[in-house]
Scaffold this motif. Structure first.
Motif, PDB file in Angstrom:
ATOM      1  N   THR A 153       0.847  -1.182   0.057  1.00  0.00           N
ATOM      2  CA  THR A 153      -0.099   0.056  -0.012  1.00  0.00           C
ATOM      3  C   THR A 153       0.910   1.236  -0.229  1.00  0.00           C
ATOM      4  O   THR A 153       0.684   2.261  -0.637  1.00  0.00           O
ATOM      5  CB  THR A 153      -1.005   0.093   1.270  1.00  0.00           C
ATOM      6  N   PHE A 154       1.968   1.223   0.832  1.00  0.00           N
ATOM      7  CA  PHE A 154       2.902   2.482   0.911  1.00  0.00           C
ATOM      8  C   PHE A 154       3.561   2.656  -0.507  1.00  0.00           C
ATOM      9  O   PHE A 154       3.527   3.978  -0.716  1.00  0.00           O
ATOM     10  CB  PHE A 154       3.966   1.943   1.778  1.00  0.00           C
ATOM     11  N   ILE A 155       3.985   1.704  -1.112  1.00  0.00           N
ATOM     12  CA  ILE A 155       4.538   1.866  -2.451  1.00  0.00           C
ATOM     13  C   ILE A 155       3.569   2.214  -3.436  1.00  0.00           C
ATOM     14  O   ILE A 155       3.732   3.076  -4.365  1.00  0.00           O
ATOM     15  CB  ILE A 155       5.554   0.584  -2.778  1.00  0.00           C
ATOM     16  N   LYS A 156       2.252   1.719  -3.420  1.00  0.00           N
ATOM     17  CA  LYS A 156       1.343   2.156  -4.604  1.00  0.00           C
ATOM     18  C   LYS A 156       0.917   3.502  -4.246  1.00  0.00           C
ATOM     19  O   LYS A 156       0.826   4.222  -5.258  1.00  0.00           O
ATOM     20  CB  LYS A 156      -0.053   1.209  -4.211  1.00  0.00           C
ATOM     21  N   GLU A 157       0.747   3.989  -3.137  1.00  0.00           N
ATOM     22  CA  GLU A 157       0.487   5.210  -2.942  1.00  0.00           C
ATOM     23  C   GLU A 157       1.452   6.266  -3.253  1.00  0.00           C
ATOM     24  O   GLU A 157       1.150   7.430  -3.969  1.00  0.00           O
ATOM     25  CB  GLU A 157      -0.027   5.605  -1.393  1.00  0.00           C
ATOM     26  N   TYR A 158       2.851   5.937  -2.844  1.00  0.00           N
ATOM     27  CA  TYR A 158       3.976   6.970  -3.172  1.00  0.00           C
ATOM     28  C   TYR A 158       4.066   6.936  -4.937  1.00  0.00           C
ATOM     29  O   TYR A 158       4.312   8.123  -5.499  1.00  0.00           O
ATOM     30  CB  TYR A 158       5.176   6.306  -2.837  1.00  0.00           C
ATOM     31  N   SER A 159       4.034   5.859  -5.448  1.00  0.00           N
ATOM     32  CA  SER A 159       3.852   5.763  -7.010  1.00  0.00           C
ATOM     33  C   SER A 159       2.999   6.472  -7.660  1.00  0.00           C
ATOM     34  O   SER A 159       3.199   7.234  -8.328  1.00  0.00           O
ATOM     35  CB  SER A 159       3.854   4.329  -7.319  1.00  0.00           C
ATOM     36  N   SER A 160       1.536   6.735  -6.793  1.00  0.00           N
ATOM     37  CA  SER A 160       0.493   7.640  -7.481  1.00  0.00           C
ATOM     38  C   SER A 160       1.108   8.855  -7.502  1.00  0.00           C
ATOM     39  O   SER A 160       0.745   9.644  -8.261  1.00  0.00           O
ATOM     40  CB  SER A 160      -0.638   7.466  -6.623  1.00  0.00           C
ATOM     41  N   ILE A 161       1.596   9.517  -6.214  1.00  0.00           N
ATOM     42  CA  ILE A 161       2.109  10.641  -6.273  1.00  0.00           C
ATOM     43  C   ILE A 161       3.122  11.169  -7.186  1.00  0.00           C
ATOM     44  O   ILE A 161       2.991  12.156  -7.650  1.00  0.00           O
ATOM     45  CB  ILE A 161       2.800  10.873  -4.707  1.00  0.00           C
TER      46      ILE A 161
END
Length: 251
Positions: A153-161
């Motif tokens: 989840t952490f990486i998915k959200e950072y990727s989105s940013i």
């Protein structure tokens, strides 16, 4: 008789001149008609292409000029410009750790877009702020307030940013800062901080995938730089950190 022949000769000359004039006029008329009827060349597509290239390359060219000018300020291997001057055209985005760049007057307010306690799902407003500043270089420093999330989840959200920034500010060069390690006292209050090293590896892989820069400055950290909470840093740490960012991005 002689006069009669002279008159004939003069008449012949006048006729000849008149004939030449008529032929010349005809040729000019034909040429003019040909010019008017010739299909005009459409240059609009070429102009559009040139403009698109100019737009796409503008920031890259500006950055190269800035790097070339940088040499003029190097004296005995040291850059004589202030950090504020070097970070002109740069935006550092992030949380309370980032905000201290402005709080301690290390960077100008125009170079810092940060908010205390910000989470990944609140970054859209900061992206819009950064877009309005139109930076050539962007540094990101997020993650401490989202460390409780699982790694996927952490990486998915950072990727989105990162993708949103790439779309909103396509010509900016992006660098992602690794999360800094915390002291034991902080780990006791928040055990999830123990995952920082593991999450940083995932951030580095993400940066490779998205083709953005990755910067790990944990080697700069010393115990004396930490605030009592074991997470944030004292004023003297920020020029050291900014110097490293400046070197990595060749500011």
């Amino acid at each position: 008789m002689k006069k009669k022949n002279d008159r004939k000769r003069q008449r012949s000359i006048r006729v000849g001149i008149a004939g030449v004039a008529i032929v010349t006029a005809v040729l000019l008329t034909v040429q003019g008609v040909s010019h008017l009827t010739k299909k005009s060349v459409d240059t609009s597509k070429g102009i559009e292409y040139i403009k698109s290239k100019e737009s796409a390359d503008a920031k890259t060219i500006e950055q190269k000029i800035k790097q070339a000018e940088r040499k003029d300020f190097i004296v005995d291997g040291k850059d004589t410009r202030s950090l504020k001057e070097r970070f002109s055209g740069v935006v550092v985005m992030g949380d309370s750790i980032t905000e201290a760049f402005e709080e301690y007057d290390v960077l100008n307010s125009s170079s810092v877009v940060a908010k205390v306690g910000i989470n990944f799902n609140e970054v859209d407003e900061q992206i819009e702020q950064a877009r309005q500043l139109d930076p050539q270089v962007i540094f990101l420093n997020y993650g401490n307030n989202d460390i409780e999330a699982d790694q996927d989840t952490f990486i998915k959200e950072y990727s989105s940013i990162i993708k949103k920034i790439q779309k909103s500010i396509p010509d900016a060069h992006i660098f992602v800062n690794a999360m800094f390690p915390v002291q034991d006292k902080a780990l006791q209050k928040e055990p999830a901080f123990a995952n920082i090293a593991e999450y940083n590896k995932a951030i580095e892989s993400l940066c490779e995938k998205l083709q953005v820069g990755y910067l790990d400055s944990s080697d700069l950290v010393k115990d004396e730089y930490y605030e009592p909470d074991g997470i944030h840093f004292k004023a003297e740490f920020y020029p050291i950190w900014a110097e490293k960012m400046s070197e990595v991005a060749t500011l």
